[in-house]
Write a protein that holds these residues in place. Structure first.
Motif, mmCIF file in Angstrom:
data_model
loop_
_atom_site.group_PDB
_atom_site.id
_atom_site.type_symbol
_atom_site.label_atom_id
_atom_site.label_comp_id
_atom_site.label_asym_id
_atom_site.label_seq_id
_atom_site.Cartn_x
_atom_site.Cartn_y
_atom_site.Cartn_z
ATOM 1 N N MET A 1 -3.573 -10.187 -9.089
ATOM 2 C CA MET A 1 -4.407 -11.344 -8.785
ATOM 3 C C MET A 1 -5.075 -11.928 -10.024
ATOM 4 S SD MET A 1 -6.065 -9.802 -5.260
ATOM 5 C CE MET A 1 -6.948 -11.316 -4.814
ATOM 6 N N CYS A 2 -4.738 -11.336 -11.197
ATOM 7 C CA CYS A 2 -5.295 -11.811 -12.486
ATOM 8 C C CYS A 2 -6.815 -11.753 -12.481
ATOM 9 C CB CYS A 2 -4.804 -13.225 -12.785
ATOM 10 S SG CYS A 2 -3.006 -13.366 -12.916
ATOM 11 N N LEU A 3 -7.359 -10.653 -11.958
ATOM 12 C CA LEU A 3 -8.801 -10.432 -11.914
ATOM 13 C C LEU A 3 -9.113 -9.077 -12.524
ATOM 14 C CD1 LEU A 3 -9.429 -11.485 -8.187
ATOM 15 C CD2 LEU A 3 -9.829 -12.912 -10.210
ATOM 16 N N THR A 4 -10.362 -8.871 -12.937
ATOM 17 C CA THR A 4 -10.764 -7.546 -13.373
ATOM 18 C C THR A 4 -10.998 -6.665 -12.151
ATOM 19 O OG1 THR A 4 -13.145 -8.020 -13.367
ATOM 20 C CG2 THR A 4 -11.912 -8.558 -15.380
ATOM 21 N N GLU A 5 -10.850 -5.370 -12.319
ATOM 22 C CA GLU A 5 -11.082 -4.447 -11.203
ATOM 23 C C GLU A 5 -12.521 -4.581 -10.689
ATOM 24 O OE1 GLU A 5 -9.792 -0.358 -11.591
ATOM 25 O OE2 GLU A 5 -8.495 -0.942 -13.271
ATOM 26 N N ARG A 6 -13.458 -4.703 -11.603
ATOM 27 C CA ARG A 6 -14.861 -4.775 -11.206
ATOM 28 C C ARG A 6 -15.140 -6.018 -10.372
ATOM 29 N NH1 ARG A 6 -20.135 -4.325 -15.253
ATOM 30 N NH2 ARG A 6 -21.727 -4.500 -13.605
ATOM 31 N N TYR A 7 -14.609 -7.168 -10.818
ATOM 32 C CA TYR A 7 -14.855 -8.409 -10.083
ATOM 33 C C TYR A 7 -14.186 -8.367 -8.712
ATOM 34 C CZ TYR A 7 -14.949 -13.356 -8.851
ATOM 35 O OH TYR A 7 -15.156 -14.540 -8.186
ATOM 36 N N LEU A 8 -12.934 -7.892 -8.651
ATOM 37 C CA LEU A 8 -12.240 -7.805 -7.364
ATOM 38 C C LEU A 8 -12.990 -6.882 -6.418
ATOM 39 C CD1 LEU A 8 -9.852 -8.384 -5.502
ATOM 40 C CD2 LEU A 8 -8.619 -6.504 -6.604
ATOM 41 N N SER B 1 0.811 -1.219 0.000
ATOM 42 C CA SER B 1 0.000 0.000 0.000
ATOM 43 C C SER B 1 0.846 1.271 0.000
ATOM 44 C CB SER B 1 -0.948 0.021 1.204
ATOM 45 O OG SER B 1 -0.233 -0.017 2.429
ATOM 46 N N ARG B 2 2.066 1.212 0.499
ATOM 47 C CA ARG B 2 2.921 2.402 0.502
ATOM 48 C C ARG B 2 3.262 2.841 -0.924
ATOM 49 N NH1 ARG B 2 7.100 2.324 5.495
ATOM 50 N NH2 ARG B 2 8.105 3.846 4.144
ATOM 51 N N GLU B 3 3.376 1.870 -1.823
ATOM 52 C CA GLU B 3 3.755 2.208 -3.196
ATOM 53 C C GLU B 3 2.578 2.182 -4.162
ATOM 54 O OE1 GLU B 3 5.118 -0.721 -1.784
ATOM 55 O OE2 GLU B 3 6.714 0.351 -0.728
ATOM 56 N N GLN B 4 1.587 1.344 -3.889
ATOM 57 C CA GLN B 4 0.492 1.120 -4.834
ATOM 58 C C GLN B 4 -0.839 1.521 -4.203
ATOM 59 O OE1 GLN B 4 1.156 0.377 -7.874
ATOM 60 N NE2 GLN B 4 3.321 -0.215 -7.626
ATOM 61 N N HIS B 5 -1.461 2.569 -4.743
ATOM 62 C CA HIS B 5 -2.671 3.138 -4.147
ATOM 63 C C HIS B 5 -3.943 2.802 -4.915
ATOM 64 C CE1 HIS B 5 0.217 6.612 -2.702
ATOM 65 N NE2 HIS B 5 0.594 5.405 -2.290
ATOM 66 N N GLN B 6 -3.814 2.154 -6.055
ATOM 67 C CA GLN B 6 -4.972 1.938 -6.918
ATOM 68 C C GLN B 6 -5.356 0.467 -6.978
ATOM 69 O OE1 GLN B 6 -6.561 4.585 -8.044
ATOM 70 N NE2 GLN B 6 -4.964 5.909 -7.172
ATOM 71 N N ILE B 7 -6.657 0.201 -7.048
ATOM 72 C CA ILE B 7 -7.144 -1.174 -7.100
ATOM 73 C C ILE B 7 -6.652 -1.890 -8.360
ATOM 74 C CG2 ILE B 7 -9.310 -0.513 -8.190
ATOM 75 C CD1 ILE B 7 -10.683 -2.769 -6.683
ATOM 76 N N ALA B 8 -6.355 -1.127 -9.419
ATOM 77 C CA ALA B 8 -5.911 -1.744 -10.675
ATOM 78 C C ALA B 8 -4.655 -2.588 -10.459
ATOM 79 C CB ALA B 8 -5.645 -0.662 -11.724
ATOM 80 N N TYR B 9 -3.738 -2.114 -9.623
ATOM 81 C CA TYR B 9 -2.505 -2.868 -9.361
ATOM 82 C C TYR B 9 -2.825 -4.220 -8.734
ATOM 83 C CZ TYR B 9 1.696 -4.399 -6.931
ATOM 84 O OH TYR B 9 2.747 -5.149 -6.458
ATOM 85 N N TYR B 10 -3.708 -4.224 -7.742
ATOM 86 C CA TYR B 10 -4.021 -5.454 -7.020
ATOM 87 C C TYR B 10 -4.826 -6.411 -7.905
ATOM 88 C CZ TYR B 10 -2.372 -2.512 -3.283
ATOM 89 O OH TYR B 10 -1.598 -1.679 -2.518
ATOM 90 N N ALA B 11 -5.702 -5.869 -8.715
ATOM 91 C CA ALA B 11 -6.463 -6.714 -9.636
ATOM 92 C C ALA B 11 -5.521 -7.401 -10.632
ATOM 93 C CB ALA B 11 -7.504 -5.871 -10.377
ATOM 94 N N GLU B 12 -4.550 -6.637 -11.130
ATOM 95 C CA GLU B 12 -3.592 -7.214 -12.082
ATOM 96 C C GLU B 12 -2.753 -8.288 -11.417
ATOM 97 O OE1 GLU B 12 0.034 -5.819 -15.075
ATOM 98 O OE2 GLU B 12 -1.095 -4.331 -13.921
#
Length: 301
Positions: free
Chosen positions: A225-232, A212-223
């Motif tokens: 986890m190989c998921l779409t932002e909407r589904y995550l 979280s210190r470096e990555q603030h956007q859900i897009a990073y976590y979705a990528e």
């Protein structure tokens, strides 16, 4: 009342221990390299009297619940600790006790920066290499017994005059290997039995705590986890009742508060380390979520 995380580091523990020696000496061992707790949780209650929780730690701590129970929140997740539970807390863990039973007893060890780690950096057991910040294990009585025996031996050894450091290091290595084996064994089992949604949520929280210190956007976590932002986002909201952005903001603000309160860094430096575009953006973000500017929070008594 100040409810911001207090850094429970070697210096602060030393101060509390020194000024309350008669109250804690039977249950707490302390040196510049390590600390051990054995018995009643009165020691932890003493710490809470000195400074209300939550706390943050910057070292590694391992232990076992001997009696009683505790309800705690660490790293955003509520946990119920019962007798026999093995616990690991890693650097950066935020600890917030909710309720501790009167008969709670525990035994554990904390390893400070000066402790000679028994493994090269590239050979640290996987459970301790940063992939997770904390874990709790429910294990067999035999595995509980092994953990307790290692801790009991360490407790006896560190009380010897000029204790043999290589032996202590070897015992710590054994304890870490034991925890690592059980962690990986249980992780494989949980992967096979947990619901897909709960597994996704757990993985998301692990990533948020780590990045979280470096990555603030859900897009990073979705990528990741190989998921779409909407589904995550849908899974996180349905599983926890909070949005994915809420969890990211909560972790990021906690990091910012700790750095503002417990370091000598300027707002500009903290803004850079937390990867905000500029200090002005960081200040507006912080004020929106806390109702005060970073500087006001930093100067608050």
């Amino acid at each position: 009342m100040n409810k911001q995380p207090k850094l429970m580091d070697v210096s602060w523990i030393s101060d509390v221990f020194s000024s309350n020696f008669l109250q804690v000496y039977k249950n707490l061992f302390f040196s510049k390299e390590l600390a051990m707790l054995h018995g009643s949780h009165a020691v932890f209650q003493l710490f809470m009297q000195q400074q209300p929780p939550p706390f943050v730690i910057n070292d590694r701590r391992m232990g076992i619940i001997l009696r009683g129970e505790g309800y705690v929140n660490w790293n955003l997740v509520d946990c119920h600790l019962t007798p026999g539970t093995l616990v690991y807390l890693g650097p950066g863990t935020i600890i917030n006790p909710i309720r501790l039973s009167d008969d709670l007893e525990l035994m554990g060890i904390g390893l400070f920066d000066d402790f000679p780690m028994p493994f090269p950096e590239d050979q640290i057991p996987s459970a301790f290499n940063g992939q997770v910040r904390d874990f709790q294990l429910t294990v067999s009585e035999e595995d509980q017994h092994i953990a307790r025996q290692i801790l009991e031996t360490l407790w006896t050894l560190v009380h010897q005059p000029n204790y043999h450091r290589p032996t202590v290091s070897a015992l710590v290595a054994s304890l870490m290997q034991h925890y690592d084996h059980l962690f990986n064994q249980q992780s494989d089992h949980l992967t096979a039995t947990r619901s897909r949604e709960q597994t996704i949520f757990d993985r998301f929280i692990q990533l948020v705590n780590k990045h979280s210190r470096e990555q603030h956007q859900i897009a990073y976590y979705a990528e990741r986890m190989c998921l779409t932002e909407r589904y995550l986002g849908t899974v996180i909201h349905q599983t926890s009742g909070n949005t994915a952005k809420d969890w990211i903001d909560r972790a990021l603000i906690t990091q910012a508060k700790v750095m503002l309160r417990h370091s000598d860094k300027s707002v500009v430096q903290i803004s850079e380390e937390l990867h905000f575009p500029n200090p002005s953006f960081f200040s507006k973000y912080f004020k929106r979520l806390t109702n005060m500017t970073p500087r006001e929070y930093q100067q608050m008594k």
